[in-house]
Design an enzyme around this catalytic site. Structure first.
Site, PDB file in Angstrom:
ATOM      1  N   CYS A  42       0.834  -1.201   0.000  1.00 16.43           N
ATOM      2  CA  CYS A  42       0.000   0.000   0.000  1.00 16.43           C
ATOM      3  C   CYS A  42       0.872   1.256   0.000  1.00 16.43           C
ATOM      4  O   CYS A  42       1.991   1.265   0.504  1.00 16.43           O
ATOM      5  CB  CYS A  42      -0.901  -0.011   1.228  1.00 16.43           C
ATOM      6  SG  CYS A  42      -2.096   1.360   1.269  1.00 16.43           S
ATOM      7  N   ASP A  44       0.331   3.854   1.721  1.00  9.60           N
ATOM      8  CA  ASP A  44       0.221   4.511   3.025  1.00  9.60           C
ATOM      9  C   ASP A  44       1.594   4.933   3.542  1.00  9.60           C
ATOM     10  O   ASP A  44       2.541   4.145   3.551  1.00  9.60           O
ATOM     11  CB  ASP A  44      -0.428   3.534   4.019  1.00  9.60           C
ATOM     12  CG  ASP A  44      -0.874   4.221   5.297  1.00  9.60           C
ATOM     13  OD1 ASP A  44      -0.003   4.752   6.017  1.00  9.60           O
ATOM     14  OD2 ASP A  44      -2.083   4.219   5.582  1.00  9.60           O
ATOM     15  N   ARG A  46       2.660   5.361   6.391  1.00 10.66           N
ATOM     16  CA  ARG A  46       3.109   4.702   7.626  1.00 10.66           C
ATOM     17  C   ARG A  46       3.714   3.336   7.378  1.00 10.66           C
ATOM     18  O   ARG A  46       4.223   2.704   8.313  1.00 10.66           O
ATOM     19  CB  ARG A  46       1.913   4.562   8.586  1.00 10.66           C
ATOM     20  CG  ARG A  46       1.273   5.872   8.997  1.00 10.66           C
ATOM     21  CD  ARG A  46      -0.069   5.619   9.647  1.00 10.66           C
ATOM     22  NE  ARG A  46      -1.039   5.051   8.691  1.00 10.66           N
ATOM     23  CZ  ARG A  46      -2.285   4.705   9.011  1.00 10.66           C
ATOM     24  NH1 ARG A  46      -2.702   4.849  10.267  1.00 10.66           N
ATOM     25  NH2 ARG A  46      -3.106   4.214   8.096  1.00 10.66           N
ATOM     26  N   HIS A  98      -2.212  -3.840   5.299  1.00 11.45           N
ATOM     27  CA  HIS A  98      -1.995  -3.381   6.674  1.00 11.45           C
ATOM     28  C   HIS A  98      -3.329  -3.018   7.310  1.00 11.45           C
ATOM     29  O   HIS A  98      -4.251  -2.554   6.632  1.00 11.45           O
ATOM     30  CB  HIS A  98      -1.053  -2.169   6.716  1.00 11.45           C
ATOM     31  CG  HIS A  98      -1.613  -0.942   6.068  1.00 11.45           C
ATOM     32  ND1 HIS A  98      -2.235   0.060   6.784  1.00 11.45           N
ATOM     33  CD2 HIS A  98      -1.660  -0.565   4.771  1.00 11.45           C
ATOM     34  CE1 HIS A  98      -2.624   1.016   5.951  1.00 11.45           C
ATOM     35  NE2 HIS A  98      -2.295   0.665   4.725  1.00 11.45           N
ATOM     36  N   CYS A 101      -6.300   0.250   6.931  1.00  5.11           N
ATOM     37  CA  CYS A 101      -6.026   0.774   5.586  1.00  5.11           C
ATOM     38  C   CYS A 101      -7.123   1.742   5.137  1.00  5.11           C
ATOM     39  O   CYS A 101      -8.312   1.398   5.117  1.00  5.11           O
ATOM     40  CB  CYS A 101      -5.922  -0.394   4.605  1.00  5.11           C
ATOM     41  SG  CYS A 101      -5.650   0.099   2.892  1.00  5.11           S
TER      42      CYS A 101
END
Length: 211
Positions: A42, A44, A46, A98, A101
């Site tokens: 992803c 993302d 983080r 994760h 999400c």
């Protein structure tokens, strides 16, 4: 100081530290790359694949998109896959989702439009195909996290059906596909499942709950 300048200063410190430890560190990379893994994860901010696996530069070929989706009409991903398997000859492909999400949450809750809304069609299909199990979770967090897990399974199966992967297996070459979940709460990666040339794709079951 402007934030983007901090990135440049950090880069200088990183480069200096690596060259101080190993003067030929970057020179070794000039000749090419030979990573062991392709990571499909992803976007993302983080979730940082190299950092959370402590993989040095050159060890991992990476593709990231919202909700770690495998779309056969995504020329970006399909070209990355072709290059990783056909040229770099990676032996492991990881699809990593994760918990928490945002893409998966949007697939559940809606509220998107434009290109992002179109992109999430794949994720919504995963939900509709597994709605009974996902909606059976006792909390909204559990519902979201179960969708994240099932999505990794479905994307891994889609990946296994691609021509690039099927051709690799048909030629008798080693290639394993791994479905993982990264837990933001503790920073740990939790393996869900593996698929290889011997796997009956029509019999792949939903993974055990890990979150």
């Amino acid at each position: 100081m402007r934030k983007y300048k901090q990135l440049l200063l950090a880069n200088k410190a990183w480069s200096f530290e690596l060259r101080d430890e190993s003067p030929d560190f970057f020179a070794r990379h000039v000749g090419g790359q030979k990573p062991d893994f392709l990571w499909i994860g992803c976007s993302d901010s983080r979730v940082s694949p190299e950092q959370m696996t402590m993989t040095p530069p050159g060890g991992m070929f990476i593709h990231r998109n919202i909700a770690n989706l495998v779309n056969e009409d995504d020329k970006n991903l399909m070209s990355v896959l072709q290059y990783a398997v056909g040229v770099l000859e990676v032996e492991h492909i990881i699809v990593c989702g994760h918990h928490g999400c945002g893409g998966m949450r949007a697939a559940l809750d809606g509220g998107t439009d434009g290109v992002l809304d179109e992109w999430l069609d794949n994720a919504r299909r995963v939900y509709h195909s597994n709605a009974a199990e996902i909606d059976g979770a006792s909390t909204e967090e559990g519902r979201l996290n179960r969708l994240v897990e099932v999505n990794v399974r479905d994307q891994l199966v889609r990946l296994a059906h691609t021509k690039t992967v099927q051709d690799r297996w048909a030629n008798g070459q080693k290639l394993a596909l791994h479905g993982w979940i990264y837990d933001l709460r503790d920073g740990l990666i939790k393996p869900l499942m593996e698929v290889d040339a011997t796997t009956r794709l029509d019999e792949v079951q939903a993974p055990e709950r890990v979150l």
